[in-house]
Motif scaffolding. Structure first.
Motif, PDB file in Angstrom:
ATOM      1  N   GLY A   1       0.785  -1.227   0.000  1.00 10.61           N
ATOM      2  CA  GLY A   1       0.000   0.000   0.000  1.00 10.61           C
ATOM      3  C   GLY A   1       0.812   1.270   0.000  1.00 10.61           C
ATOM      4  O   GLY A   1       0.244   2.360   0.140  1.00 10.61           O
TER       5      GLY A   1
ATOM      6  N   LEU B   1      -0.250   4.430  -1.851  1.00 12.35           N
ATOM      7  CA  LEU B   1      -1.334   5.263  -1.342  1.00 12.35           C
ATOM      8  C   LEU B   1      -0.821   6.477  -0.572  1.00 12.35           C
ATOM      9  O   LEU B   1      -1.585   7.409  -0.302  1.00 12.35           O
ATOM     10  CB  LEU B   1      -2.251   4.438  -0.424  1.00 12.35           C
ATOM     11  CG  LEU B   1      -2.940   3.226  -1.065  1.00 12.35           C
ATOM     12  CD1 LEU B   1      -3.656   2.396   0.003  1.00 12.35           C
ATOM     13  CD2 LEU B   1      -3.910   3.676  -2.144  1.00 12.35           C
TER      14      LEU B   1
ATOM     15  N   GLU C   1      -3.751   0.813   3.960  1.00 15.53           N
ATOM     16  CA  GLU C   1      -4.947   0.213   3.355  1.00 15.53           C
ATOM     17  C   GLU C   1      -6.023   1.272   3.224  1.00 15.53           C
ATOM     18  O   GLU C   1      -6.290   2.031   4.168  1.00 15.53           O
ATOM     19  CB  GLU C   1      -5.451  -0.943   4.217  1.00 15.53           C
ATOM     20  CG  GLU C   1      -6.641  -1.672   3.625  1.00 15.53           C
ATOM     21  CD  GLU C   1      -7.151  -2.764   4.561  1.00 15.53           C
ATOM     22  OE1 GLU C   1      -8.114  -3.455   4.190  1.00 15.53           O
ATOM     23  OE2 GLU C   1      -6.584  -2.916   5.676  1.00 15.53           O
ATOM     24  N   LYS C   2      -6.626   1.360   2.032  1.00 10.42           N
ATOM     25  CA  LYS C   2      -7.719   2.290   1.802  1.00 10.42           C
ATOM     26  C   LYS C   2      -9.010   1.666   2.309  1.00 10.42           C
ATOM     27  O   LYS C   2      -9.393   0.563   1.889  1.00 10.42           O
ATOM     28  CB  LYS C   2      -7.842   2.598   0.300  1.00 10.42           C
ATOM     29  CG  LYS C   2      -8.959   3.562  -0.059  1.00 10.42           C
ATOM     30  CD  LYS C   2      -8.664   4.963   0.421  1.00 10.42           C
ATOM     31  CE  LYS C   2      -9.731   5.930  -0.080  1.00 10.42           C
ATOM     32  NZ  LYS C   2      -9.546   7.292   0.458  1.00 10.42           N
TER      33      LYS C   2
ATOM     34  N   GLY D   1     -10.976   6.293   5.488  1.00  6.78           N
ATOM     35  CA  GLY D   1      -9.748   6.977   5.075  1.00  6.78           C
ATOM     36  C   GLY D   1      -8.641   5.981   4.800  1.00  6.78           C
ATOM     37  O   GLY D   1      -8.848   4.977   4.116  1.00  6.78           O
ATOM     38  N   LEU D   2      -7.454   6.239   5.317  1.00  8.24           N
ATOM     39  CA  LEU D   2      -6.317   5.335   5.177  1.00  8.24           C
ATOM     40  C   LEU D   2      -6.001   4.717   6.530  1.00  8.24           C
ATOM     41  O   LEU D   2      -5.824   5.428   7.530  1.00  8.24           O
ATOM     42  CB  LEU D   2      -5.087   6.093   4.663  1.00  8.24           C
ATOM     43  CG  LEU D   2      -5.070   6.523   3.202  1.00  8.24           C
ATOM     44  CD1 LEU D   2      -3.784   7.292   2.900  1.00  8.24           C
ATOM     45  CD2 LEU D   2      -5.188   5.328   2.274  1.00  8.24           C
TER      46      LEU D   2
ATOM     47  N   ASP E   1      -6.439  10.711   6.892  1.00 11.09           N
ATOM     48  CA  ASP E   1      -6.851  11.046   5.525  1.00 11.09           C
ATOM     49  C   ASP E   1      -5.701  10.951   4.535  1.00 11.09           C
ATOM     50  O   ASP E   1      -5.929  10.797   3.324  1.00 11.09           O
ATOM     51  CB  ASP E   1      -7.424  12.467   5.487  1.00 11.09           C
ATOM     52  CG  ASP E   1      -8.611  12.630   6.414  1.00 11.09           C
ATOM     53  OD1 ASP E   1      -9.483  11.748   6.393  1.00 11.09           O
ATOM     54  OD2 ASP E   1      -8.657  13.621   7.159  1.00 11.09           O
TER      55      ASP E   1
END
Length: 452
Positions: free
Chosen positions: A150, A153, A235-236, A240-241, A254
Protein backbone atom coordinates in the motif's frame (compact mmCIF):
# COMPACT_ATOMS: atom_id res chain seq x y z
CA UNK A 1 41.00 25.88 -30.15
CA UNK A 2 39.83 23.22 -27.70
CA UNK A 3 38.85 19.85 -29.12
CA UNK A 4 35.78 19.93 -26.86
CA UNK A 5 32.50 21.83 -27.12
CA UNK A 6 32.81 22.99 -23.51
CA UNK A 7 35.59 23.42 -20.96
CA UNK A 8 33.09 22.36 -18.30
CA UNK A 9 29.67 20.74 -18.47
CA UNK A 10 27.49 20.49 -15.37
CA UNK A 11 24.72 17.90 -15.09
CA UNK A 12 22.11 19.35 -12.75
CA UNK A 13 20.76 22.85 -12.21
CA UNK A 14 20.38 22.85 -8.45
CA UNK A 15 22.25 25.01 -5.96
CA UNK A 16 25.62 23.24 -6.30
CA UNK A 17 25.51 22.84 -10.07
CA UNK A 18 24.41 26.40 -10.80
CA UNK A 19 27.05 27.89 -8.48
CA UNK A 20 29.79 25.78 -10.03
CA UNK A 21 28.71 26.67 -13.59
CA UNK A 22 28.33 30.38 -12.88
CA UNK A 23 31.65 30.81 -11.08
CA UNK A 24 33.52 28.78 -13.70
CA UNK A 25 32.06 31.01 -16.41
CA UNK A 26 33.13 34.17 -14.58
CA UNK A 27 36.66 32.73 -14.57
CA UNK A 28 36.48 32.57 -18.37
CA UNK A 29 35.53 28.93 -18.94
CA UNK A 30 33.11 27.85 -21.67
CA UNK A 31 30.37 26.25 -19.60
CA UNK A 32 27.22 24.27 -20.34
CA UNK A 33 24.65 23.05 -17.82
CA UNK A 34 21.63 20.77 -18.23
CA UNK A 35 18.58 20.52 -15.95
CA UNK A 36 15.73 18.15 -16.77
CA UNK A 37 13.20 19.08 -14.07
CA UNK A 38 13.43 22.54 -12.53
CA UNK A 39 16.13 25.17 -12.07
CA UNK A 40 17.13 25.63 -8.48
CA UNK A 41 16.76 21.94 -7.67
CA UNK A 42 15.07 20.43 -4.65
CA UNK A 43 15.83 23.28 -2.27
CA UNK A 44 14.12 26.02 -4.25
CA UNK A 45 11.23 23.99 -5.64
CA UNK A 46 10.26 21.16 -3.27
CA UNK A 47 12.53 21.65 -0.27
CA UNK A 48 14.01 24.39 1.89
CA UNK A 49 12.27 27.43 0.39
CA UNK A 50 8.63 26.32 0.11
CA UNK A 51 8.94 24.41 3.38
CA UNK A 52 10.22 27.49 5.25
CA UNK A 53 7.36 29.57 3.84
CA UNK A 54 4.90 27.01 5.20
CA UNK A 55 6.66 26.95 8.58
CA UNK A 56 6.32 30.73 8.74
CA UNK A 57 2.62 30.42 7.87
CA UNK A 58 2.16 28.00 10.77
CA UNK A 59 3.92 30.40 13.15
CA UNK A 60 1.39 33.16 12.41
CA UNK A 61 -1.40 30.99 13.76
CA UNK A 62 0.60 30.19 16.88
CA UNK A 63 1.36 33.89 17.43
CA UNK A 64 -2.37 34.60 17.16
CA UNK A 65 -2.97 32.10 19.97
CA UNK A 66 -0.41 33.88 22.15
CA UNK A 67 -1.40 37.45 21.31
CA UNK A 68 -4.12 37.74 23.94
CA UNK A 69 -1.58 37.58 26.75
CA UNK A 70 0.06 40.71 25.31
CA UNK A 71 -3.18 42.66 25.04
CA UNK A 72 -4.09 41.93 21.42
CA UNK A 73 -7.54 40.71 20.45
CA UNK A 74 -6.66 38.42 17.53
CA UNK A 75 -8.84 35.48 16.62
CA UNK A 76 -7.28 32.40 15.08
CA UNK A 77 -9.67 31.36 12.35
CA UNK A 78 -9.39 28.46 9.91
CA UNK A 79 -6.31 28.61 7.73
CA UNK A 80 -6.84 29.23 3.99
CA UNK A 81 -4.56 26.71 2.29
CA UNK A 82 -5.15 27.98 -1.30
CA UNK A 83 -3.96 31.49 -0.34
CA UNK A 84 -0.74 30.09 1.10
CA UNK A 85 -0.27 27.77 -1.88
CA UNK A 86 -0.57 30.65 -4.35
CA UNK A 87 1.90 32.85 -2.46
CA UNK A 88 4.35 29.99 -1.94
CA UNK A 89 4.26 28.87 -5.57
CA UNK A 90 4.74 32.44 -6.81
CA UNK A 91 7.87 32.83 -4.70
CA UNK A 92 9.22 29.47 -5.89
CA UNK A 93 8.64 30.49 -9.52
CA UNK A 94 10.41 33.81 -8.92
CA UNK A 95 13.46 32.17 -7.34
CA UNK A 96 13.67 29.44 -9.96
CA UNK A 97 13.72 32.11 -12.65
CA UNK A 98 16.56 33.90 -10.90
CA UNK A 99 18.72 30.78 -11.20
CA UNK A 100 18.21 30.75 -14.96
CA UNK A 101 19.00 34.46 -15.28
CA UNK A 102 22.17 34.12 -13.20
CA UNK A 103 23.47 31.52 -15.64
CA UNK A 104 22.53 33.56 -18.68
CA UNK A 105 24.15 36.70 -17.30
CA UNK A 106 27.36 34.76 -16.67
CA UNK A 107 27.45 33.46 -20.26
CA UNK A 108 26.57 29.86 -19.44
CA UNK A 109 24.80 27.79 -22.11
CA UNK A 110 21.72 26.21 -20.51
CA UNK A 111 19.84 23.12 -21.67
CA UNK A 112 16.35 22.23 -20.45
CA UNK A 113 17.05 18.56 -20.97
CA UNK A 114 18.31 15.34 -19.45
CA UNK A 115 22.02 14.67 -19.79
CA UNK A 116 23.49 11.14 -19.81
CA UNK A 117 26.97 9.80 -20.45
CA UNK A 118 27.96 8.40 -23.83
CA UNK A 119 31.60 8.07 -22.83
CA UNK A 120 33.93 9.77 -20.36
CA UNK A 121 33.95 13.07 -22.31
CA UNK A 122 30.67 12.87 -24.26
CA UNK A 123 27.10 13.50 -23.14
CA UNK A 124 23.74 12.99 -24.74
CA UNK A 125 21.83 16.18 -23.85
CA UNK A 126 18.23 15.91 -24.91
CA UNK A 127 19.23 13.93 -28.00
CA UNK A 128 22.18 16.16 -28.87
CA UNK A 129 25.79 15.00 -28.49
CA UNK A 130 28.10 17.44 -26.66
CA UNK A 131 31.66 17.01 -25.46
CA UNK A 132 33.39 18.53 -22.46
CA UNK A 133 36.94 18.53 -21.12
CA UNK A 134 35.60 18.35 -17.56
CA UNK A 135 32.21 17.24 -16.28
CA UNK A 136 30.48 17.86 -12.94
CA UNK A 137 27.63 15.67 -11.70
CA UNK A 138 25.30 17.68 -9.48
CA UNK A 139 22.01 15.83 -9.84
CA UNK A 140 21.04 15.84 -6.14
CA UNK A 141 18.75 13.26 -4.60
CA UNK A 142 15.13 12.23 -4.32
CA UNK A 143 12.77 11.00 -1.61
CA UNK A 144 12.31 7.26 -1.16
CA UNK A 145 9.02 5.42 -0.83
CA UNK A 146 9.26 2.37 1.46
CA UNK A 147 8.70 -1.09 0.05
CA UNK A 148 5.60 -2.00 2.03
CA UNK A 149 2.07 -3.03 0.99
CA UNK A 150 0.00 0.00 0.00
CA UNK A 151 2.97 2.39 -0.15
CA UNK A 152 1.57 3.84 -3.38
CA UNK A 153 -1.33 5.26 -1.34
CA UNK A 154 1.03 7.54 0.56
CA UNK A 155 2.87 10.72 -0.42
CA UNK A 156 6.52 11.68 -0.39
CA UNK A 157 7.62 15.16 0.66
CA UNK A 158 7.48 16.53 -2.92
CA UNK A 159 3.77 15.72 -3.13
CA UNK A 160 2.80 18.02 -0.28
CA UNK A 161 3.52 21.04 -2.48
CA UNK A 162 0.99 19.92 -5.09
CA UNK A 163 -1.95 19.46 -2.71
CA UNK A 164 -4.94 21.73 -3.36
CA UNK A 165 -6.26 21.22 0.18
CA UNK A 166 -4.63 20.33 3.49
CA UNK A 167 -5.48 16.88 4.88
CA UNK A 168 -7.29 17.26 8.20
CA UNK A 169 -5.74 14.06 9.56
CA UNK A 170 -2.29 13.03 8.41
CA UNK A 171 0.32 10.48 9.44
CA UNK A 172 3.94 11.47 8.91
CA UNK A 173 6.28 8.49 8.83
CA UNK A 174 9.88 9.08 9.87
CA UNK A 175 11.91 10.57 12.70
CA UNK A 176 14.42 12.69 10.80
CA UNK A 177 14.42 16.43 10.27
CA UNK A 178 12.23 16.32 7.15
CA UNK A 179 9.53 14.30 8.93
CA UNK A 180 9.60 16.54 11.98
CA UNK A 181 9.48 19.76 9.94
CA UNK A 182 6.45 18.64 7.95
CA UNK A 183 4.70 17.25 11.02
CA UNK A 184 5.29 20.53 12.83
CA UNK A 185 4.14 22.85 10.05
CA UNK A 186 1.01 20.78 9.33
CA UNK A 187 0.18 20.77 13.03
CA UNK A 188 0.62 24.55 13.13
CA UNK A 189 -1.71 24.97 10.16
CA UNK A 190 -4.44 23.03 11.94
CA UNK A 191 -4.03 19.40 10.90
CA UNK A 192 -4.28 16.50 13.31
CA UNK A 193 -0.83 14.91 13.03
CA UNK A 194 0.31 11.41 13.92
CA UNK A 195 4.10 10.99 13.83
CA UNK A 196 5.43 7.45 13.55
CA UNK A 197 9.10 6.54 13.89
CA UNK A 198 10.97 3.41 14.83
CA UNK A 199 13.74 4.92 16.98
CA UNK A 200 13.28 5.57 20.73
CA UNK A 201 13.75 9.32 20.07
CA UNK A 202 13.47 11.59 17.00
CA UNK A 203 16.45 13.12 15.17
CA UNK A 204 18.86 10.20 15.11
CA UNK A 205 22.42 11.53 14.94
CA UNK A 206 21.66 14.71 16.89
CA UNK A 207 22.75 15.36 20.47
CA UNK A 208 20.87 13.27 23.02
CA UNK A 209 19.67 16.28 25.04
CA UNK A 210 18.32 17.90 21.86
CA UNK A 211 16.54 14.68 20.88
CA UNK A 212 14.84 14.47 24.26
CA UNK A 213 13.89 18.15 24.18
CA UNK A 214 12.45 17.74 20.68
CA UNK A 215 10.32 14.80 21.78
CA UNK A 216 8.92 16.94 24.59
CA UNK A 217 8.38 19.94 22.29
CA UNK A 218 6.39 17.83 19.82
CA UNK A 219 4.26 16.54 22.68
CA UNK A 220 3.63 20.10 23.85
CA UNK A 221 2.37 21.05 20.38
CA UNK A 222 -0.16 18.19 20.44
CA UNK A 223 1.55 16.01 17.83
CA UNK A 224 0.78 12.37 18.61
CA UNK A 225 4.03 10.41 18.59
CA UNK A 226 4.06 6.67 17.96
CA UNK A 227 7.53 5.90 19.25
CA UNK A 228 9.26 2.68 18.25
CA UNK A 229 6.68 1.95 15.56
CA UNK A 230 7.61 0.81 12.08
CA UNK A 231 4.88 1.11 9.45
CA UNK A 232 4.09 -2.23 7.83
CA UNK A 233 1.33 -1.26 5.40
CA UNK A 234 -1.38 1.14 4.24
CA UNK A 235 -4.95 0.21 3.36
CA UNK A 236 -7.72 2.29 1.80
CA UNK A 237 -10.96 1.91 3.78
CA UNK A 238 -14.23 3.82 3.99
CA UNK A 239 -12.98 6.01 6.85
CA UNK A 240 -9.75 6.98 5.08
CA UNK A 241 -6.32 5.34 5.18
CA UNK A 242 -5.53 2.70 7.77
CA UNK A 243 -1.88 2.69 8.80
CA UNK A 244 -0.63 -0.58 10.30
CA UNK A 245 2.54 -0.80 12.34
CA UNK A 246 4.66 -3.42 14.05
CA UNK A 247 2.95 -4.85 17.08
CA UNK A 248 -0.48 -4.69 15.45
CA UNK A 249 -1.13 -1.01 16.23
CA UNK A 250 -3.13 1.04 13.69
CA UNK A 251 -4.19 4.64 13.12
CA UNK A 252 -6.81 6.13 10.79
CA UNK A 253 -5.96 9.23 8.74
CA UNK A 254 -6.85 11.05 5.53
CA UNK A 255 -3.30 11.07 4.14
CA UNK A 256 0.14 9.60 4.80
CA UNK A 257 3.47 11.25 4.07
CA UNK A 258 6.65 9.17 3.99
CA UNK A 259 9.85 10.90 5.09
CA UNK A 260 11.92 7.76 5.45
CA UNK A 261 15.06 8.65 3.54
CA UNK A 262 16.50 9.98 0.30
CA UNK A 263 18.63 8.50 -2.46
CA UNK A 264 21.16 10.09 -4.86
CA UNK A 265 19.87 10.78 -8.38
CA UNK A 266 22.23 8.60 -10.40
CA UNK A 267 19.91 6.07 -12.00
CA UNK A 268 19.85 6.47 -15.77
CA UNK A 269 22.99 8.63 -16.00
CA UNK A 270 24.78 5.72 -17.71
CA UNK A 271 27.73 6.12 -15.34
CA UNK A 272 29.28 2.85 -16.49
CA UNK A 273 29.90 4.42 -19.92
CA UNK A 274 32.07 7.01 -18.16
CA UNK A 275 33.92 4.41 -16.10
CA UNK A 276 32.31 5.42 -12.78
CA UNK A 277 31.04 2.81 -10.33
CA UNK A 278 28.46 4.22 -7.87
CA UNK A 279 28.56 3.28 -4.21
CA UNK A 280 25.89 2.77 -1.56
CA UNK A 281 22.39 3.76 -2.70
CA UNK A 282 23.90 4.95 -5.96
CA UNK A 283 26.03 7.68 -4.37
CA UNK A 284 29.08 8.81 -6.36
CA UNK A 285 32.35 8.35 -4.42
CA UNK A 286 34.64 11.40 -4.52
CA UNK A 287 37.97 12.43 -3.02
CA UNK A 288 38.74 15.61 -1.10
CA UNK A 289 38.78 17.60 -4.35
CA UNK A 290 35.34 16.25 -5.40
CA UNK A 291 36.95 14.09 -8.12
CA UNK A 292 35.42 10.72 -9.01
CA UNK A 293 37.28 7.62 -10.24
CA UNK A 294 37.76 9.58 -13.45
CA UNK A 295 40.05 12.54 -12.60
CA UNK A 296 38.27 14.89 -15.03
CA UNK A 297 34.77 14.04 -13.75
CA UNK A 298 33.62 15.54 -10.47
CA UNK A 299 30.53 15.38 -8.25
CA UNK A 300 29.14 17.86 -5.72
CA UNK A 301 26.19 18.00 -3.36
CA UNK A 302 23.65 15.38 -2.38
CA UNK A 303 24.59 13.02 -5.24
CA UNK A 304 27.74 12.22 -3.22
CA UNK A 305 25.70 11.50 -0.06
CA UNK A 306 28.33 13.13 2.16
CA UNK A 307 26.47 15.91 3.99
CA UNK A 308 23.18 16.58 2.30
CA UNK A 309 22.71 20.30 2.90
CA UNK A 310 22.16 23.01 0.28
CA UNK A 311 24.93 25.33 1.59
CA UNK A 312 27.40 22.43 1.46
CA UNK A 313 26.55 21.74 -2.19
CA UNK A 314 26.87 25.44 -3.00
CA UNK A 315 30.22 25.71 -1.25
CA UNK A 316 31.54 22.60 -3.00
CA UNK A 317 30.47 23.90 -6.39
CA UNK A 318 32.11 27.27 -5.81
CA UNK A 319 35.35 25.78 -4.49
CA UNK A 320 35.57 23.38 -7.42
CA UNK A 321 35.11 26.17 -9.97
CA UNK A 322 37.80 28.25 -8.28
CA UNK A 323 40.15 25.26 -8.25
CA UNK A 324 39.64 24.28 -11.88
CA UNK A 325 39.49 27.69 -13.51
CA UNK A 326 40.28 30.41 -10.97
CA UNK A 327 43.80 29.53 -9.97
CA UNK A 328 42.72 29.07 -6.35
CA UNK A 329 42.96 25.49 -5.12
CA UNK A 330 40.22 25.20 -2.49
CA UNK A 331 38.34 22.43 -0.71
CA UNK A 332 35.34 22.50 1.62
CA UNK A 333 35.64 21.25 5.18
CA UNK A 334 32.70 19.26 6.49
CA UNK A 335 33.70 19.98 10.09
CA UNK A 336 31.64 22.50 12.08
CA UNK A 337 28.88 22.74 9.48
CA UNK A 338 25.84 24.33 11.16
CA UNK A 339 22.38 23.03 10.44
CA UNK A 340 18.84 23.66 11.63
CA UNK A 341 15.56 21.82 11.97
CA UNK A 342 12.67 24.19 11.24
CA UNK A 343 10.14 22.77 13.64
CA UNK A 344 8.09 24.75 16.19
CA UNK A 345 10.23 25.53 18.10
CA UNK A 346 13.26 25.11 15.84
CA UNK A 347 16.49 23.30 16.67
CA UNK A 348 20.00 24.10 15.49
CA UNK A 349 23.40 22.56 15.97
CA UNK A 350 27.04 22.88 14.99
CA UNK A 351 30.03 20.70 15.76
CA UNK A 352 30.14 17.51 17.80
CA UNK A 353 27.40 15.97 19.89
CA UNK A 354 28.26 15.04 23.46
CA UNK A 355 28.37 11.40 22.40
CA UNK A 356 30.81 12.14 19.57
CA UNK A 357 33.02 14.49 21.58
CA UNK A 358 33.53 12.07 24.46
CA UNK A 359 35.24 9.64 22.07
CA UNK A 360 38.06 12.16 21.69
CA UNK A 361 38.79 12.60 25.39
CA UNK A 362 37.41 14.29 28.51
CA UNK A 363 34.79 17.00 27.94
CA UNK A 364 32.91 19.58 29.97
CA UNK A 365 29.21 20.16 29.42
CA UNK A 366 27.45 23.49 29.95
CA UNK A 367 23.68 23.27 29.63
CA UNK A 368 20.68 25.41 30.47
CA UNK A 369 16.94 24.98 30.11
CA UNK A 370 14.49 27.86 30.56
CA UNK A 371 11.21 29.34 29.41
CA UNK A 372 11.82 32.38 27.15
CA UNK A 373 10.29 35.73 28.09
CA UNK A 374 7.65 35.57 25.35
CA UNK A 375 6.34 32.31 26.71
CA UNK A 376 6.46 33.20 30.39
CA UNK A 377 3.92 35.88 29.46
CA UNK A 378 1.88 33.86 26.95
CA UNK A 379 1.87 30.82 29.25
CA UNK A 380 2.61 28.57 26.27
CA UNK A 381 4.53 25.35 27.08
CA UNK A 382 7.59 26.39 25.05
CA UNK A 383 11.00 25.60 26.55
CA UNK A 384 14.48 26.46 25.32
CA UNK A 385 17.58 24.29 25.68
CA UNK A 386 21.11 25.55 25.07
CA UNK A 387 24.22 23.42 25.35
CA UNK A 388 27.97 23.84 24.85
CA UNK A 389 30.36 20.89 24.57
CA UNK A 390 33.93 21.85 25.55
CA UNK A 391 37.15 19.83 25.13
CA UNK A 392 38.67 19.86 28.62
CA UNK A 393 42.33 19.91 27.61
CA UNK A 394 42.14 22.78 25.08
CA UNK A 395 38.93 24.43 26.35
CA UNK A 396 37.81 24.76 22.72
CA UNK A 397 34.08 24.75 22.16
CA UNK A 398 33.60 21.68 19.95
CA UNK A 399 29.81 21.54 19.92
CA UNK A 400 26.88 23.90 20.33
CA UNK A 401 23.25 22.80 20.37
CA UNK A 402 19.93 24.54 20.84
CA UNK A 403 16.21 24.01 20.63
CA UNK A 404 14.11 27.14 21.00
CA UNK A 405 12.92 30.30 19.27
CA UNK A 406 15.39 31.74 16.71
CA UNK A 407 17.79 28.82 17.17
CA UNK A 408 18.87 28.84 13.53
CA UNK A 409 19.60 32.57 13.50
CA UNK A 410 21.75 32.29 16.62
CA UNK A 411 23.64 29.20 15.54
CA UNK A 412 25.01 30.88 12.41
CA UNK A 413 27.02 33.28 14.59
CA UNK A 414 28.12 30.52 16.96
CA UNK A 415 29.40 28.58 13.94
CA UNK A 416 31.69 31.48 12.96
CA UNK A 417 33.22 31.42 16.44
CA UNK A 418 33.74 27.67 16.36
CA UNK A 419 35.32 27.68 12.91
CA UNK A 420 37.69 30.35 14.25
CA UNK A 421 38.63 28.03 17.14
CA UNK A 422 36.93 29.89 19.99
CA UNK A 423 37.44 28.60 23.52
CA UNK A 424 35.02 28.62 26.42
CA UNK A 425 36.97 31.56 27.83
CA UNK A 426 36.36 33.49 24.57
CA UNK A 427 32.65 32.90 25.04
CA UNK A 428 32.92 34.02 28.69
CA UNK A 429 34.69 37.27 27.70
CA UNK A 430 31.97 38.13 25.20
CA UNK A 431 29.37 40.65 26.44
CA UNK A 432 25.82 39.45 25.99
CA UNK A 433 22.96 41.35 24.36
CA UNK A 434 20.28 41.83 27.02
CA UNK A 435 17.52 40.82 27.22
CA UNK A 436 17.83 38.03 24.67
CA UNK A 437 17.93 34.26 24.76
CA UNK A 438 21.17 34.43 22.76
CA UNK A 439 23.06 35.94 25.70
CA UNK A 440 22.74 32.62 27.50
CA UNK A 441 25.43 31.20 25.22
CA UNK A 442 27.97 33.67 26.66
CA UNK A 443 26.78 33.58 30.28
CA UNK A 444 26.98 29.83 30.89
CA UNK A 445 29.32 29.82 33.88
CA UNK A 446 28.28 26.76 35.87
CA UNK A 447 29.43 23.46 34.45
CA UNK A 448 26.59 20.96 34.21
CA UNK A 449 28.75 17.83 34.16
CA UNK A 450 32.14 16.42 33.23
CA UNK A 451 32.47 13.37 31.02
CA UNK A 452 35.63 11.27 30.94
Amino acid sequence: MSAYDFDLFVIGGGSGGVRCARIAATHGARVGVAEERFWGGTCVNVGCVPKKIMVQAAEYGIWAEEAGAFGWDISRNAHHWPVLKQARDAEVTRLSGIYGRLLGNAGVTSFDARATFVDAHTLDVGGKRVTAERIVIATGGHALRPEIPGAELGMISDDLFTLEEMPRRIAVVGGGYIALEFASLLNGLGAQVELLYRQPLPLRGFDQDVREAMRDALDARGIVQHIGHEVTGLEKVAEGLRVSTTGGATCMVDAVMFATGRKPNTQGLNLEAAGIAPGRLGAIPVDGQQATQQPHIFAVGDVTDQMNLTPVATAQGHALADTLFGGQARTVSLANVPTAVFTVPPAATVGLTEEEAMLGGPIDIYLTRFTPMRHTISKQPRRTLMKLVVARDTQRVVGAHMIGDDAAEMMQGIAVAMVAGATKQDFDRTIGIHPTAAEEFVTLRSMTRQVG
